[in-house]
Scaffold this motif. Structure first.
Motif: not given
Length: 160
Positions: A57-81
């Motif tokens: 349940n961690a909020r993204v603001v609580e993650l390290s910069g690298g893990n925040q970046q991986k969330v951003v990457i994931g947001k794009g990849l879930v769209q199956q581009p």
């Protein structure tokens, strides 16, 4: 390019951010959110991208910069581009996260996706590229293969 202002919802959790990627793709109806589907999606992508968090349940603001970046990457990849554009993919992340993000980028290319990396960090370009295009004032002015490219040649093309 700037994950904090353009890539994530800082005060929301990982699951909500990843699900936001599906909403952006228009595959899900915003008024019908299945919490179990959202948790399953989050667990899958957290594992796939090796996102490290204190808990589910961690909020993204609580993650390290690298893990925040991986969330951003994931947001794009879930769209199956079929095409993925990374704009400064490792800006503001630690060395360990840089290696993980580079592995993700290489894996996507190996899987057959078209991957474009825009970066001002020349070692990153040299490490990731199958083809290097140098732009100046909005135009491609030079093309290099990885074998012929050097940081000096790239910089010379960028400014002359």
């Amino acid at each position: 390019e700037d994950r904090k202002s353009e890539g994530i919802f800082e005060t929301m959790g990982i699951a909500e951010n990843l699900f936001g990627g599906l909403l952006a793709a228009g595959r899900e109806k915003a008024w019908v959110i299945n919490q179990q589907e959202m948790r399953t999606l989050s667990a899958e992508w957290t594992k796939t991208l090796n996102i490290k968090a204190i808990n589910d349940n961690a909020r993204v603001v609580e993650l390290s910069g690298g893990n925040q970046q991986k969330v951003v990457i994931g947001k794009g990849l879930v769209q199956q581009p079929r095409i993925v554009i990374f704009d400064e993919p490792t800006r503001g992340v630690d060395v360990g996260a840089i290696a993980e993000i580079h592995q993700i980028i290489n894996r996507l290319a190996d899987e057959g996706l078209a991957v474009v990396v825009i970066s001002s960090y020349l070692p990153e370009i040299m490490n990731l590229s199958d083809r290097i295009l140098v732009c100046r004032q909005g135009r491609i002015v030079e093309e290099f293969s990885p074998a012929e490219a050097t940081e000096e040649k790239i910089m010379y093309a960028a400014v002359h």
